[in-house]
Design a protein around this motif. Structure first.
Motif, PDB file in Angstrom:
ATOM      1  N   ILE A  84       0.802  -1.190   0.046  1.00 41.12           N
ATOM      2  CA  ILE A  84       0.004   0.253  -0.061  1.00 41.12           C
ATOM      3  C   ILE A  84       0.817   1.265  -0.025  1.00 41.12           C
ATOM      4  O   ILE A  84       1.658   1.387   0.937  1.00 41.12           O
ATOM      5  CB  ILE A  84      -0.967   0.232   1.247  1.00 41.12           C
ATOM      6  CG1 ILE A  84      -1.737  -1.181   1.223  1.00 41.12           C
ATOM      7  CG2 ILE A  84      -1.769   1.266   1.193  1.00 41.12           C
ATOM      8  CD1 ILE A  84      -2.752  -1.408   2.555  1.00 41.12           C
ATOM      9  N   LYS A  85       0.673   2.144  -0.986  1.00 40.53           N
ATOM     10  CA  LYS A  85       1.623   3.147  -1.309  1.00 40.53           C
ATOM     11  C   LYS A  85       0.869   4.663  -0.602  1.00 40.53           C
ATOM     12  O   LYS A  85       1.752   5.670  -0.608  1.00 40.53           O
ATOM     13  CB  LYS A  85       1.893   3.578  -2.592  1.00 40.53           C
ATOM     14  CG  LYS A  85       2.767   2.110  -3.142  1.00 40.53           C
ATOM     15  CD  LYS A  85       4.233   2.092  -2.261  1.00 40.53           C
ATOM     16  CE  LYS A  85       4.998   0.939  -2.959  1.00 40.53           C
ATOM     17  NZ  LYS A  85       6.240   0.845  -1.984  1.00 40.53           N
ATOM     18  N   ARG A  86      -0.319   4.440  -0.357  1.00 42.55           N
ATOM     19  CA  ARG A  86      -1.091   5.851   0.033  1.00 42.55           C
ATOM     20  C   ARG A  86      -1.951   5.558   1.352  1.00 42.55           C
ATOM     21  O   ARG A  86      -2.686   4.556   1.483  1.00 42.55           O
ATOM     22  CB  ARG A  86      -2.043   6.532  -1.010  1.00 42.55           C
ATOM     23  CG  ARG A  86      -1.575   6.923  -2.358  1.00 42.55           C
ATOM     24  CD  ARG A  86      -0.318   7.937  -2.160  1.00 42.55           C
ATOM     25  NE  ARG A  86       0.564   8.296  -3.124  1.00 42.55           N
ATOM     26  CZ  ARG A  86       1.518   7.871  -3.517  1.00 42.55           C
ATOM     27  NH1 ARG A  86       2.267   7.070  -2.594  1.00 42.55           N
ATOM     28  NH2 ARG A  86       2.136   8.301  -4.648  1.00 42.55           N
ATOM     29  N   VAL A  87      -1.492   6.546   2.374  1.00 40.99           N
ATOM     30  CA  VAL A  87      -2.232   6.217   3.703  1.00 40.99           C
ATOM     31  C   VAL A  87      -2.982   7.609   4.116  1.00 40.99           C
ATOM     32  O   VAL A  87      -2.108   8.695   3.821  1.00 40.99           O
ATOM     33  CB  VAL A  87      -1.262   5.461   4.693  1.00 40.99           C
ATOM     34  CG1 VAL A  87      -1.725   5.578   6.055  1.00 40.99           C
ATOM     35  CG2 VAL A  87      -0.574   4.380   4.177  1.00 40.99           C
ATOM     36  N   VAL A  88      -3.984   7.384   4.977  1.00 42.67           N
ATOM     37  CA  VAL A  88      -4.916   8.685   5.511  1.00 42.67           C
ATOM     38  C   VAL A  88      -4.676   8.270   6.970  1.00 42.67           C
ATOM     39  O   VAL A  88      -5.332   7.278   7.274  1.00 42.67           O
ATOM     40  CB  VAL A  88      -6.009   8.974   4.947  1.00 42.67           C
ATOM     41  CG1 VAL A  88      -6.604  10.236   5.822  1.00 42.67           C
ATOM     42  CG2 VAL A  88      -5.991   9.361   3.595  1.00 42.67           C
ATOM     43  N   ILE A  89      -3.698   9.135   7.735  1.00 44.30           N
ATOM     44  CA  ILE A  89      -3.832   8.584   9.166  1.00 44.30           C
ATOM     45  C   ILE A  89      -4.738   9.766  10.050  1.00 44.30           C
ATOM     46  O   ILE A  89      -4.613  10.873   9.843  1.00 44.30           O
ATOM     47  CB  ILE A  89      -2.533   8.866   9.688  1.00 44.30           C
ATOM     48  CG1 ILE A  89      -1.548   7.843   9.049  1.00 44.30           C
ATOM     49  CG2 ILE A  89      -2.544   8.630  11.320  1.00 44.30           C
ATOM     50  CD1 ILE A  89      -0.113   8.250   9.427  1.00 44.30           C
ATOM     51  N   GLU A  90      -5.942   9.414  10.309  1.00 36.43           N
ATOM     52  CA  GLU A  90      -6.775  10.108  11.147  1.00 36.43           C
ATOM     53  C   GLU A  90      -6.589  10.232  12.836  1.00 36.43           C
ATOM     54  O   GLU A  90      -7.384  10.928  13.444  1.00 36.43           O
ATOM     55  CB  GLU A  90      -8.291   9.665  10.881  1.00 36.43           C
ATOM     56  CG  GLU A  90      -8.653   9.699   9.257  1.00 36.43           C
ATOM     57  CD  GLU A  90      -9.911   9.567   8.970  1.00 36.43           C
ATOM     58  OE1 GLU A  90     -10.920   9.490   9.953  1.00 36.43           O
ATOM     59  OE2 GLU A  90     -10.253   9.468   7.601  1.00 36.43           O
ATOM     60  N   SER A  91      -5.886   9.398  13.121  1.00 35.22           N
ATOM     61  CA  SER A  91      -5.478   9.343  14.615  1.00 35.22           C
ATOM     62  C   SER A  91      -4.945  10.506  14.902  1.00 35.22           C
ATOM     63  O   SER A  91      -4.035  11.132  14.340  1.00 35.22           O
ATOM     64  CB  SER A  91      -4.586   8.147  14.948  1.00 35.22           C
ATOM     65  OG  SER A  91      -4.855   6.937  14.462  1.00 35.22           O
ATOM     66  N   SER A  92      -5.365  10.761  16.330  1.00 38.68           N
ATOM     67  CA  SER A  92      -4.734  11.978  17.207  1.00 38.68           C
ATOM     68  C   SER A  92      -3.682  11.519  18.170  1.00 38.68           C
ATOM     69  O   SER A  92      -3.698  10.307  18.349  1.00 38.68           O
ATOM     70  CB  SER A  92      -5.756  12.886  17.621  1.00 38.68           C
ATOM     71  OG  SER A  92      -6.573  12.115  18.653  1.00 38.68           O
TER      72      SER A  92
END
Length: 696
Positions: A89-97
């Protein structure tokens, strides 16, 4: 950036079948938005969600995954990113704070996340955001419910704050404006505003870009990207308090606060800076109208009070209200029931109740060669809903016919305003001030388009000579002597007063005889910050006897044990005292400033700023932006100042600081500007070189 917005498969990591699970809401939003790609749920507890198995690890997913969305505890992120890397996987969205926005000691966690991403060649957005929305294909990744409520359109929103981003989505919905793409950027640890702007500038679905920022990651790149845009970019920059105070060693450092630099950089790049949600919406709405080609407006109102308010608003934005012909006014008066209102511009039509006549009046005004646009304030009751709606539709036809804008302000019940905004495809404003602001922004659109047609041109300069001076100075970084500073200016063609160096009494006298009396004596010691206050300058010395006395007195005061370095200058003719300065900013790189100089520089705080190097038009614009610009045009019989000479020196100074990153500050104060055709001269200069730039 493409796979962030157009993935064919998405893994949502951090999902459980608990009703309160936020990862579950991401999956729900994707389904409600009718995302047509594959959706995989991943969570350590497993289970089933919406008839699909929740996998324990992303590596258990069969087949390729284009995009992963992570919403798990912050400390788990590096390990999960490692799993994503092994999965390809080359694209990631991190929504964690829970990163540095929570505690400063989380820098190591951010560094580990970055290292893991770099190891696998992963680009990611976040952390501490609420994800991405693409109305073109149903990608909808927020962990709060949005789903299919978002109307598709042509406005993109980039927001550092997820909450502010959602507020913009609500404003777009309320104004019946559609969204193309949305990104909550969060901490911008890997992907920042410039990366996303570069993509959106080339996105065919996006016509307007709104950005909310609390900090700027790379100001110079942001400016360069914005300059390449053929689309309007509006940036709502918050967090505008000045940087921590420090004792300024030059006027330039004291005068260029962070927020002034941001505004100057945005203006130079063609970015429209906004400070209110409503201003942003007003601009987006007015973009659907033809641009206002001039500053002359006609005002039409059914209420005298609203007409006065509209006139005040137009005055605030610099509009003029041309007078109407007697023939035109008479054609209106004959429809009045009582001749109790004196007609003028603004037109108070409180005694006119036939709405079809309003259409004819607006049509006549738009046909006038000395009217560039119209502000129509229309107040109406529930009984007039249908004819009023028809009036707005007919105005839309007039705008298309004449290619002149009409700002329509509707004053009526809230329910009716909501109806009109939803069902009539024409921008509606709810106060005369909003309509006037929107027309002003329309007028500014013409300025914005010219920014991209103004190239920086090369200059002739002795770069080798300048390089030798700077390299020698870098052996002992800090403030240069005045003699070194003048040599640098001379190398780049910045006009200076005739000057000579002196290191003893006799050389001072010889220098003065060479220049011709009267002369000026200045101590050339970089440690002296303000020569006038410290007695380090003597003006208008008439002869050698006075020069010897002044030199010896200054030498005894400042350098009793060593040779006293001094500068002898030709006494300058009176003129306008200006300050030319430069500074290397942490975010935007080299800047050039212009202001009124001498002893008034800090008291007046009248400066203008540009990123270096500057164009010819930018240099002339700077002279016109000063609050005291009337002093340059000539007052009470004075000759106008030589602004072309001033502009030339500004251009040359801007190239000097752009060409040599070691220059961290320049302070030319005063630059004595003479009357038109007589030029201008730098009378004093302080230049600082630093091994580490930006300036300390």
């Amino acid at each position: 950036m493409e796979k962030f917005f157009y993935p064919e498969s998405i893994a949502v990591i951090g999902v459980s079948n608990s009703p309160s699970n936020m990862g579950r809401m991401i999956v729900t939003n994707l389904m409600n938005a009718r995302y047509k790609g594959l959706i995989y749920s991943v969570g350590p507890k497993g289970g089933v969600l919406f008839g699909q198995s929740i996998r324990n690890s992303v590596e258990e997913i069969p087949g390729p995954v284009d995009l992963a969305v992570i919403l798990t505890p912050a400390k788990s992120i590096p390990a999960i990113m490692d799993q994503c890397g092994r999965k390809g996987i080359k694209r990631v969205v991190i929504e964690s704070s829970g990163f540095t926005e929570f505690k400063e000691d989380r820098k190591d966690l951010e560094a580990e996340t970055l290292r893991t991403a770099q190891k696998w060649g992963i680009r990611f957005i976040g952390p501490n955001g609420i994800g991405i929305i693409n109305t073109d294909n149903g990608v909808s990744l927020p962990f709060v419910p949005v789903g299919g409520e978002i109307q598709s359109g042509h406005v993109a929103v980039l927001a550092q704050s997820g909450g502010v981003g959602l507020s913009y989505l609500n404003f777009l919905r309320a104004e019946n404006l559609g969204l193309s793409k949305f990104v909550s950027m969060g901490n911008k640890l890997n992907t920042d505003e410039s990366d996303l702007l570069e993509y959106l500038i080339n996105d065919p679905q996006t016509h307007v870009i709104i950005v909310y920022l609390e900090d700027i990651k790379d100001g110079r790149r942001l400016v360069d990207v914005a300059r390449s845009s053929s689309k309007p970019i509006l940036i709502h920059k918050a967090n505008v308090g000045e940087a921590a105070k420090r004792i300024a060693a030059s006027h330039t450092a004291a005068l260029t606060s962070d927020d002034k630099v941001v505004s100057a950089a945005f203006r130079q790049a063609g970015i429209i800076r906004v400070k209110r949600f409503q201003t942003t919406m007003n601009y987006v709405k007015v973009l659907s109208l033809p641009p206002l080609g001039g500053s002359r407006l006609g005002i039409v109102s059914r209420s005298g009070g609203h007409a006065v308010i509209a006139a005040d608003a137009c005055d605030q934005y610099g509009f003029t209200l041309p007078s109407f012909s007697r023939e035109f006014l008479s054609s209106i008066e004959k429809h009045f029931r009582a001749s109790v209102i004196k007609l003028d511009n603004p037109l108070d039509l409180g005694d006119l109740f036939e709405l079809p006549l309003y259409v004819k009046i607006v049509d006549s005004m738009l046909s006038m060669p000395d009217v560039d646009g119209v502000l129509l304030v229309h107040a109406y009751t529930n009984e007039e809903k249908e004819p009023s709606r028809n009036l707005i539709r007919q105005v839309e036809g007039l705008v298309k016919k004449t290619q002149k804008p009409v700002g329509v302000c509707v004053v009526t019940a809230d329910s009716e305003i909501s109806y009109v905004k939803r069902h009539i495809d024409y921008p509606i404003f709810t106060s005369p001030e909003e309509a006037a602001e929107a027309l002003y922004l329309s007028y500014m659109k013409e300025w914005w388009s010219k920014v991209h047609e103004d190239p920086v041109l090369p200059i002739t300069a002795d770069k080798d000579r300048a390089s030798d001076i700077i390299n020698a100075a870098l052996e002992n970084p800090g403030w240069l002597s005045m003699a070194q500073g003048f040599r640098l200016l001379d190398a780049y063609g910045v006009s200076t007063i005739a000057w000579r160096e002196a290191h003893n009494e006799e050389s001072a006298v010889l220098a003065a005889e060479d220049l011709g009396y009267p002369v000026v004596l200045k101590a050339d010691l970089p440690t002296i910050l303000h020569k006038t206050e410290e007695g380090a300058v003597r003006l208008n010395i008439p002869d050698s006897d006075e020069l010897r006395k002044a030199y010896n007195a200054m030498s005894a005061k400042f350098s009793p044990q060593a040779p006293f370095p001094a500068i002898i200058q030709k006494m300058a003719s009176p003129g306008r005292e200006m300050i030319l300065g430069a500074k290397r900013d942490n975010q935007f790189g080299p800047l050039v400033i212009l202001g009124f100089g001498g002893i008034f520089v800090e008291a007046l705080d009248d400066i203008t700023i540009r990123l270096a190097p500057i164009t010819r038009r930018e240099s002339l614009d700077m002279t016109q932006e000063l609050k005291g610009r009337a002093l340059l045009s000539g007052l009470r019989g004075q000759q106008p100042a030589d602004v072309n000479s001033l502009a030339d020196s500004l251009i040359r100074l801007s190239h000097l600081v752009a060409d040599f990153p070691a220059i961290s500050e320049v302070d030319i104060n005063p630059f004595m500007l003479q009357s038109e055709g007589e030029g201008g001269k730098a009378l004093d200069v302080r230049i600082k070189v630093s091994e580490q730039c930006p300036s300390e």
